[in-house]
Design an enzyme around this catalytic site. Structure first.
Site, PDB file in Angstrom:
ATOM      1  N   ASP A  78      -0.343  27.898  22.372  1.00 42.34           N
ATOM      2  CA  ASP A  78       1.053  28.224  22.053  1.00 42.34           C
ATOM      3  C   ASP A  78       1.775  28.784  23.271  1.00 42.34           C
ATOM      4  OD1 ASP A  78      -0.707  30.482  21.658  1.00 42.34           O
ATOM      5  OD2 ASP A  78       0.982  31.599  20.817  1.00 42.34           O
ATOM      6  N   GLU A 140      -1.592  32.881  20.123  1.00 45.59           N
ATOM      7  CA  GLU A 140      -2.005  34.015  20.951  1.00 45.59           C
ATOM      8  C   GLU A 140      -0.821  34.937  21.188  1.00 45.59           C
ATOM      9  OE1 GLU A 140      -2.681  36.372  24.648  1.00 45.59           O
ATOM     10  OE2 GLU A 140      -1.112  34.913  24.260  1.00 45.59           O
TER      11      GLU A 140
HETATM   12 ZN   LIG Z   1      -1.067  33.674  27.772  1.00 44.55          ZN
END
Ligand SMILES: [Zn+2]
Length: 392
Positions: A78, A140
């Site tokens: 992401d 994340e």
């Molecule tokens: Zn990162």
């Protein structure tokens, strides 16, 4: 210098990866399908596991023997959002200029993923005696949710790897530690009433003020707890701070609600537990009894926004030693930004953070990774072949 075909296939793959607009709020499935295809084509055993919503997935792929003790190349898929108005070109279309590849996620952290995928066919052609895993995770940037799910899957697996390399942008410096990042919102619920009779209500702002006072005391306690394990952090202790407060309705009305947004950056997990336990005890044994003596419904509720464990510096760390030898780094560093490293360390794996590009470009307009950095990353990835073919 990495072989030129490797660099050009890294560039091609990065072009594709940047083209998938995998902003954390949106799906990463197209990127995962693309990577799964590439890895399956070189003979990897690929497993894709969804997050339950049908829009996000982790990918975990393995080359080499079906044994424990393998090496993981880990990256999140992401990216943070990009406002096209702030960019000189489409953030989701790779642009090359002056030896730099621009695009959202170029350094954080699709550059590393592209290099790892470009190397996959070469690893696959070797007689691997130690397994090599590719771990691509989701979400994340918003709390390491994909890595949490992966860590859960690994915890149940009998083939736990032993070494993890997380390719977050460190300019290929070897990072062996970072603080954790724990974020909370605590809400105080009192009762309102006329400002002339404060004892008849429970003033949530006053309770919140005491709570913040306790945070400051604990921050002072933590400041005194410096040690060899914290010396390299800046500052070298666990920090606590209140970032936002909101409450009340008017000067002459007892405040019924107040919320406090606070965070801590623990150097060590034990500090985090100590602070949490101390604040819980203070609410339970001191603040709540006083509030409830006036109003039985009064309450204090703490919501966990995110608890990302730190990467503790370990005297023994195989991951660090392998990468340090390959990059020729004499020194290892600690950094101020967080990663999913602590989740893997909690499983007993050795973890190091080392990847191409700079954190200074991450999350910025015109984000880029330089070809030179990708080249250095490919050298490191090529160097790993030795430990995979001839494990100690
Ligand atoms: Zn990162």
């Amino acid at each position: 210098m990495a072989a030129s075909h490797l660099l050009s296939s890294t560039r091609e793959i990065l072009d594709k990866l940047i083209g998938f607009p995998t902003v954390s709020a949106d799906s990463n499935l197209d990127l995962i399908a693309y990577a799964a295809n590439l890895l399956e084509d070189c003979g990897a055993r690929v497993s894709v596991s969804g997050d339950g919503t049908g829009s996000k997935a982790n990918l975990y792929a393995t080359l080499g023997p079906e044994t424990a003790g393998g090496l993981v190349l880990s990256g999140h898929t992401d990216v943070v959002p990009a406002d096209p108005a702030e960019w000189h070109s489409d953030p989701f279309s790779m642009r090359e200029a002056d030896g730099r590849l621009h695009g959202r996620g170029a350094c954080d952290m699709k550059g590393f993923i592209a290099a790892a995928l470009a190397k996959a066919p070469e690893y696959a052609a070797l007689d691997l005696r130690r397994p090599l895993h590719f771990a691509l995770t989701y979400d994340e940037e918003v709390g390491c949710f994909g890595a949490r799910q992966l860590a859960e899957d690994l915890r149940r697996s009998e083939l736990l790897p032993s070494v993890v390399i997380i390719g977050e942008p460190t300019e290929m410096r070897v990072i062996e530690g970072h603080k954790g990042c724990y974020e909370y919102t605590t809400s105080f619920h009192g009762t309102d009433g006329h400002g002339s009779e404060p004892e008849k209500g429970v003033n949530a702002i006053h309770v919140a003020a005491r709570f913040i006072g306790r945070i400051l005391e604990l921050a002072e306690d933590m400041r005194l707890k410096t040690g060899a394990d914290s010396a390299r952090f800046s500052p070298p202790w666990t920090t606590l701070q209140t970032g936002r407060i909101e409450g009340g309705s008017a000067r002459n009305v007892i405040a019924r609600h107040c919320t406090v947004e606070w965070e801590m950056r623990p150097v060590r997990e034990a500090d985090a537990q100590q602070v949490k336990a101390a604040l819980e005890a203070y609410c339970r044994d001191d603040l709540l009894p006083r509030m409830r003596a006036v109003c039985a419904d009064a309450d204090i509720v703490t919501e966990v926004i995110g608890e990302v464990a730190g990467l503790a510096v370990m005297s023994e760390n195989e991951a660090r030693d392998i990468v340090r030898a390959l990059t020729g780094a004499n020194l290892c560093d600690v950094v101020a930004f967080g990663t999913e490293a602590g989740l893997f360390q909690a499983l007993g794996m050795s973890v190091v953070v080392c990847g191409p590009g700079s954190i200074a470009q991450a999350h910025q307009p015109d984000e880029f990774v330089s070809l030179d950095q990708l080249d250095k990353c490919l050298d490191m990835l090529t160097g790993l072949e030795e430990t995979l073919v001839n494990p100690a």
